[in-house]
Design an enzyme around this catalytic site. Structure first.
Site, PDB file in Angstrom:
ATOM      1  N   CYS A 143       0.867  -1.170   0.000  1.00  0.00           N
ATOM      2  CA  CYS A 143       0.000   0.000   0.000  1.00  0.00           C
ATOM      3  C   CYS A 143       0.907   1.223   0.000  1.00  0.00           C
ATOM      4  O   CYS A 143       2.133   1.107   0.042  1.00  0.00           O
ATOM      5  CB  CYS A 143      -0.937  -0.007   1.207  1.00  0.00           C
ATOM      6  N   CYS A 198      -0.070   4.197   2.002  1.00  0.00           N
ATOM      7  CA  CYS A 198      -0.435   5.119   3.082  1.00  0.00           C
ATOM      8  C   CYS A 198       0.694   5.330   4.085  1.00  0.00           C
ATOM      9  O   CYS A 198       0.828   6.424   4.647  1.00  0.00           O
ATOM     10  CB  CYS A 198      -1.698   4.650   3.782  1.00  0.00           C
ATOM     11  N   CYS A 230      -3.787   6.292   0.250  1.00  0.00           N
ATOM     12  CA  CYS A 230      -3.283   5.017  -0.266  1.00  0.00           C
ATOM     13  C   CYS A 230      -2.909   5.056  -1.738  1.00  0.00           C
ATOM     14  O   CYS A 230      -2.828   4.003  -2.385  1.00  0.00           O
ATOM     15  CB  CYS A 230      -4.329   3.926  -0.027  1.00  0.00           C
ATOM     16  N   LYS A 280     -12.391  -4.991   2.082  1.00  0.00           N
ATOM     17  CA  LYS A 280     -11.814  -4.129   3.115  1.00  0.00           C
ATOM     18  C   LYS A 280     -12.725  -2.922   3.305  1.00  0.00           C
ATOM     19  O   LYS A 280     -12.863  -2.081   2.418  1.00  0.00           O
ATOM     20  CB  LYS A 280     -10.410  -3.685   2.709  1.00  0.00           C
ATOM     21  N   ARG A 331      -3.302   2.937  12.629  1.00  0.00           N
ATOM     22  CA  ARG A 331      -2.836   4.202  12.058  1.00  0.00           C
ATOM     23  C   ARG A 331      -1.869   4.904  13.005  1.00  0.00           C
ATOM     24  O   ARG A 331      -0.975   5.626  12.567  1.00  0.00           O
ATOM     25  CB  ARG A 331      -4.030   5.079  11.700  1.00  0.00           C
ATOM     26  N   ARG A 372     -10.997   7.686   3.728  1.00  0.00           N
ATOM     27  CA  ARG A 372     -10.724   6.740   2.636  1.00  0.00           C
ATOM     28  C   ARG A 372     -12.002   6.111   2.101  1.00  0.00           C
ATOM     29  O   ARG A 372     -11.978   5.022   1.519  1.00  0.00           O
ATOM     30  CB  ARG A 372      -9.755   5.663   3.139  1.00  0.00           C
ATOM     31  N   GLU A 397     -16.456  -7.307  -5.490  1.00  0.00           N
ATOM     32  CA  GLU A 397     -15.035  -7.216  -5.134  1.00  0.00           C
ATOM     33  C   GLU A 397     -14.372  -8.589  -5.192  1.00  0.00           C
ATOM     34  O   GLU A 397     -13.269  -8.745  -5.729  1.00  0.00           O
ATOM     35  CB  GLU A 397     -14.881  -6.623  -3.729  1.00  0.00           C
ATOM     36  N   LYS A 417     -11.676  -7.815   5.902  1.00  0.00           N
ATOM     37  CA  LYS A 417     -11.091  -6.965   6.940  1.00  0.00           C
ATOM     38  C   LYS A 417     -12.048  -5.801   7.218  1.00  0.00           C
ATOM     39  O   LYS A 417     -12.485  -5.146   6.266  1.00  0.00           O
ATOM     40  CB  LYS A 417      -9.744  -6.432   6.449  1.00  0.00           C
ATOM     41  N   SER A 432      -6.476  -4.078  14.450  1.00  0.00           N
ATOM     42  CA  SER A 432      -5.905  -3.424  15.632  1.00  0.00           C
ATOM     43  C   SER A 432      -6.948  -3.001  16.648  1.00  0.00           C
ATOM     44  O   SER A 432      -6.752  -3.167  17.857  1.00  0.00           O
ATOM     45  CB  SER A 432      -5.076  -2.216  15.202  1.00  0.00           C
ATOM     46  N   TYR A 442      -2.898  -9.982  15.944  1.00  0.00           N
ATOM     47  CA  TYR A 442      -1.861  -9.530  16.874  1.00  0.00           C
ATOM     48  C   TYR A 442      -1.843 -10.382  18.132  1.00  0.00           C
ATOM     49  O   TYR A 442      -0.915 -10.274  18.936  1.00  0.00           O
ATOM     50  CB  TYR A 442      -2.101  -8.057  17.236  1.00  0.00           C
TER      51      TYR A 442
END
Length: 322
Positions: free
Chosen positions: A118, A120, A128, A193, A203, A215, A231, A246, A272, A311
């Site tokens: 990406c 960004c 992006c 996404k 971020r 975005r 998509e 996502k 996150s 994570y």
């Protein structure tokens, strides 16, 4: 006579016998943030126990991952220099490219290296792609996204994972990789996404918040029920090898629907914000972290995901080893 469904739940061994979903480490991917600089292991304030690593400290984390049985990693880069066209994203000496080469040199094939593609993290404006009158110009951005993907493949990446959400990006990347003798490099498409508030801590971690606007013109609108069909269809036809959804937890219905329309492996990104909410509640003693995380992982798997980016992977590895 009423039905006694409790018979199959009467003890632990019976429950283990009849379960049909499992959490295994080889189906988890652990995200890593690599940054320019030296002697950096900097905890991300909004993501407890997650760190930014400079390359001279990266092997500390990689050694621990191997000791836990975690071999699949997703790399995100945080450069010192950003500009309008995100040139550090496709530079031969960019932070991700150097990280890939270091991991290959020091660990050979012990890690499956997946790279986020990406712009960004690399653009001065945080969007992006390439801007035109305060919006991202889709077709020009494809050229830059393809250059980033190619630079990662040349450095030694195993899988390319484009997250920009530009139309036609999978076809553009596939064509570029094929023309440069990387026909066997798979593409893990961030196909579904959504424009989501769940990305907030990321971020902060990647220093990638847009400097203006949002975005929503390229990431998906969560108010629409069926927009993910096109998509998934488009990315599949263009040559994707994996389909990603996502975020994960707020979109379990989408994961389930996607699992019913594709035979490609489905990846769910436990993002996150989902991670940080669990961590914050656990630190306050409001929840049992282990039980909540494991339950969440089973929910994502039950919805239809084959692979989970999370994570929590290190914690899960420790819990599973008990």
């Amino acid at each position: 006579m009423f039905i006694r469904t409790r018979r199959l739940r009467r003890n632990k061994l019976t429950r283990e016998l009849v379960k049909n979903i499992s959490i295994e480490l080889n189906s988890l991917i652990y995200p890593l943030f690599v940054c320019d600089g030296e002697n950096i292991k900097s905890e991300i304030e909004s993501m407890p126990k997650q760190y930014r690593y400079s390359l001279d400290r990266l092997n500390e984390e990689l050694d621990e991952l191997l000791s836990l049985g975690i071999n699949n990693i997703l790399l995100f880069g945080i450069p010192n220099i950003k500009d309008e066209v995100g040139s550090q994203g496709y530079s031969e000496n960019g932070i991700v490219q150097r990280a890939i080469r270091q991991i290959r040199k020091d660990y050979k094939d012990k890690f499956l290296i997946i790279t986020d593609v990406c712009m960004c993290e690399y653009t001065s404006h945080g969007h992006c792609g390439i801007l035109h009158e305060h919006d991202v110009e889709n077709d020009i951005t494809l050229e830059y996204i393809s250059k980033i993907a190619l630079s990662h493949a040349k450095a030694g990446a195993d899988i390319i994972a484009p997250s920009d959400m530009m139309d036609g990006r999978i076809e553009a990347i596939r064509k570029t990789l094929d023309e440069n003798n990387f026909k066997d490099i798979p593409i893990m498409a961030y196909s579904v996404k959504y424009s989501s508030a769940y990305y907030g801590p990321f971020r902060d971690a990647a220093d990638s918040a847009p400097s203006f606007g949002d975005r929503k013109t390229y990431q998906m609108d969560f108010r629409s029920t069926n927009n993910f069909y096109r998509e998934v269809e488009a990315d599949t036809q263009e040559g994707a090898d994996f389909i990603m959804v996502k975020p994960a937890l707020a979109y379990l219905d989408v994961i389930k629907s996607v699992s019913q329309i594709t035979t490609l492996p489905i990846v769910a990104y436990n993002v996150s914000g989902e991670y940080s909410m669990v961590k914050a509640a656990a630190q306050n003693g409001w929840i049992d972290e282990e039980r909540i995380v494991i339950e969440n992982m089973y929910a994502i798997k039950r919805a239809g995901a084959d692979i989970i980016i999370t994570y929590h992977a290190k914690d899960i590895a420790k819990w599973l080893s008990k």
